[in-house]
Design an enzyme around this catalytic site. Structure first.
Site, PDB file in Angstrom:
ATOM      1  N   GLY A  19    -105.864  -2.717  -5.514  1.00 49.16           N
ATOM      2  CA  GLY A  19    -104.525  -2.951  -4.985  1.00 49.16           C
ATOM      3  C   GLY A  19    -103.917  -4.258  -5.482  1.00 49.16           C
ATOM      4  CB  THR A  20    -105.303  -7.680  -5.868  1.00 50.05           C
ATOM      5  OG1 THR A  20    -105.766  -7.723  -4.520  1.00 50.05           O
ATOM      6  CG2 THR A  20    -104.813  -9.046  -6.286  1.00 50.05           C
ATOM      7  CB  CYS A  78    -103.991 -20.809  16.595  1.00 50.14           C
ATOM      8  SG  CYS A  78    -105.232 -19.784  17.354  1.00 50.14           S
ATOM      9  CD  GLN A 115    -104.518  -1.389   5.121  1.00 50.80           C
ATOM     10  OE1 GLN A 115    -105.036  -0.487   5.771  1.00 50.80           O
ATOM     11  NE2 GLN A 115    -105.221  -2.429   4.693  1.00 50.80           N
ATOM     12  CB  THR A 143    -113.883   0.156 -21.070  1.00 50.51           C
ATOM     13  OG1 THR A 143    -113.888  -0.332 -22.410  1.00 50.51           O
ATOM     14  CG2 THR A 143    -114.669   1.457 -20.986  1.00 50.51           C
ATOM     15  CG  ASN A 177    -102.646  -6.187   5.404  1.00 52.68           C
ATOM     16  OD1 ASN A 177    -101.460  -6.353   5.127  1.00 52.68           O
ATOM     17  ND2 ASN A 177    -103.530  -7.167   5.324  1.00 52.68           N
ATOM     18  CB  SER A 182    -106.853  -0.354  -2.978  1.00 45.40           C
ATOM     19  OG  SER A 182    -108.031  -0.997  -3.306  1.00 45.40           O
ATOM     20  CB  ALA A 183    -110.559   3.943  -4.586  1.00 47.50           C
ATOM     21  CG  HIS A 184    -111.582  -1.036  -1.129  1.00 51.40           C
ATOM     22  ND1 HIS A 184    -111.581  -1.811   0.000  1.00 51.40           N
ATOM     23  CD2 HIS A 184    -110.696  -1.608  -1.973  1.00 51.40           C
ATOM     24  CE1 HIS A 184    -110.730  -2.816  -0.163  1.00 51.40           C
ATOM     25  NE2 HIS A 184    -110.171  -2.713  -1.349  1.00 51.40           N
TER      26      HIS A 184
HETATM   27  N1  PLP Z   1    -102.192  -4.757  -0.077  1.00 53.60           N
HETATM   28  C1  PLP Z   1    -102.583  -4.485   1.181  1.00 53.60           C
HETATM   29  C2  PLP Z   1    -101.571  -4.088   2.204  1.00 53.60           C
HETATM   30  C3  PLP Z   1    -103.934  -4.563   1.525  1.00 53.60           C
HETATM   31  O1  PLP Z   1    -104.318  -4.301   2.773  1.00 53.60           O
HETATM   32  C4  PLP Z   1    -104.870  -4.949   0.516  1.00 53.60           C
HETATM   33  C5  PLP Z   1    -106.291  -5.105   0.841  1.00 53.60           C
HETATM   34  O2  PLP Z   1    -106.676  -5.662   1.850  1.00 53.60           O
HETATM   35  C6  PLP Z   1    -104.404  -5.207  -0.774  1.00 53.60           C
HETATM   36  C7  PLP Z   1    -103.055  -5.105  -1.035  1.00 53.60           C
HETATM   37  C8  PLP Z   1    -105.337  -5.608  -1.875  1.00 53.60           C
HETATM   38  O3  PLP Z   1    -106.124  -4.524  -2.298  1.00 53.60           O
HETATM   39  P1  PLP Z   1    -107.509  -4.760  -3.074  1.00 53.60           P
HETATM   40  O4  PLP Z   1    -108.485  -5.254  -2.072  1.00 53.60           O
HETATM   41  O5  PLP Z   1    -107.872  -3.407  -3.600  1.00 53.60           O
HETATM   42  O6  PLP Z   1    -107.257  -5.702  -4.174  1.00 53.60           O
END
Ligand code: PLP
Length: 377
Positions: free
Chosen positions: A71-72, A329, A179, A237, A151, A199-201
């Site tokens: 995802g990042t 906090c 999400q 790859t 998230n 993101s697959a995980h």
């Molecule tokens: N965006 C959101 C809303 C997420 O919850 C996350 C992961 O926590 C990410 C992006 C980042 O995904 P990844 O962990 O696959 O890089």
């Protein structure tokens, strides 16, 4: 000791069927998909079949799907390519976006490449559509990045309406759907969105693999330069087993979606009811309590202030319970949440994010409630 995993918004366990498939594939389909020999061609077919599966599930063409490391990377690609390759000088996001969106945008702003506007949000984290229109009207062609579901507090934005507004103002629209992909149905033909990311995980696939959807009318240049994989857009790859596992995880999720949504919503409602009867003054962030208008996989709540509360997550961990912090906090190693600071800046109440998957049970929730009762009563 019993162990309970309620941190599925951080990551989900890999489905056993997927582990089995991947293990077998690692033994047989190890060749580089770019190699022209028959071994390589077999790997290439696996990657392309996964692309077709994912595209079909989103009702789009395989050409609009590009595989990434998660995802990042996908969010960074949407932002950098969307902005740099279209000469965009203004971007809009919200203060509760994921850091994978906020930080690359802030970097571009700090480098003087864009002006960055933050859209107004209410106490639930919902964006103001009126403010969006105002920001779009008063600026040049804009890049808009609004996440589908948050998230940390589970707030869902209406990406259909946001997309329509962006289209009206000729803005580019990216939605971080990390999400929600494989948790909600998507039909890309009905949405005016230029980029979505996954993101697959987050849906019982492996870590380190994801994808970006890029709409057909979006012009972008290569994001990672090198061997020319992913039709030149993202060199490197391919993670063959990860990509195949992601497609399988997504297929499994959509095949059983209705049944799993009912089951997980049932768990969430059960936890809400139990928390309310077990603990005085438990509160829920955003629209978390509203099952149909929040992320059904997530329950973000706060507890009364007590001395012990400082160490709440630590205490739960000692009891075998995995969940995440949800506090505005800073305390101890917890640096505080930028999302909760955005919606409840003054709260000193200890917060916890519980997040569920199809593998959780009511018994596990009973166990958590019993332990929370010991901590709070
Ligand atoms: N965006 C959101 C809303 C997420 O919850 C996350 C992961 O926590 C990410 C992006 C980042 O995904 P990844 O962990 O696959 O890089």
């Amino acid at each position: 000791m019993k162990r309970v995993y309620l941190d599925n918004a951080s990551t989900t366990p890999i489905a056993p069927e997927i582990i089995e498939m991947m293990t077998e594939m690692m033994k047989t389909t190890y060749a580089n998909p770019s190699s022209v020999h028959s071994f390589g061609r077999e790997s290439k077919i696996v990657v392309e079949n996964a692309r077709k599966t994912i595209a079909n599930l989103l009702n789009t063409s395989p050409g609009s799907i590009f595989f990434t490391s998660g995802g990042t990377e996908a969010d960074n690609m949407a932002i950098k390519c969307g902005i740099n390759d279209n000469n965009i000088r203004h971007a809009i996001t919200s203060k509760i976006s994921h850091l994978a969106v906020l930080l690359p945008l802030e970097d571009l702003a700090a480098a003087g490449k864009i002006k960055l506007s933050y859209i107004n949000i209410d106490e639930n984290g919902e964006i103001s559509l009126a403010h969006l229109k105002e920001l779009l009207k008063d600026n040049d062609r804009t890049f808009v990045s609004i996440m589908h579901a948050n998230n940390e507090i589970g707030t869902i934005q209406d990406i259909k309406q946001i997309g329509d507004i962006c289209r009206h103002y000729n803005a580019i629209f990216h939605s971080d759907t990390v999400q929600t992909i494989a948790h909600f149905p998507f039909n890309m033909q009905e949405l005016n969105i230029d980029f979505i990311t996954a993101s697959a995980h987050k849906f019982h696939g492996p870590k380190g693999v994801g994808f970006i959807y890029v709409s057909e009318d979006m012009q972008i240049k290569p994001f990672l330069r090198g061997g020319g994989q992913e039709r030149n857009m993202r060199a490197g790859t391919e993670n063959v087993y990860g990509i195949s596992a992601m497609a399988m995880a997504m297929e499994m999720a959509y095949k059983n979606l209705e049944k799993e949504v009912v089951f997980i919503k049932g768990l969430k409602q059960y936890m809400i009811d139990q928390l309310q009867s077990a603990i005085k003054d438990v509160q829920f962030y955003g629209k978390c309590k509203d099952l149909d208008n929040s992320l059904y996989t997530l329950l973000s709540c706060s507890f009364p202030e007590t001395d012990m509360a400082e160490m709440l997550l630590f205490n739960l961990d000692i009891m075998g319970i995995a969940c995440s912090s949800g506090s505005a906090c800073s305390s101890g190693s917890d640096i505080g949440s930028h999302v909760l600071l955005g919606i409840a800046p003054d709260s000193k109440r200890p917060g916890v994010r519980f997040s569920f998957s199809k593998y959780n049970t009511k018994d596990e929730i009973d166990y958590v409630i019993e332990k929370l009762k010991c901590l709070f009563n």
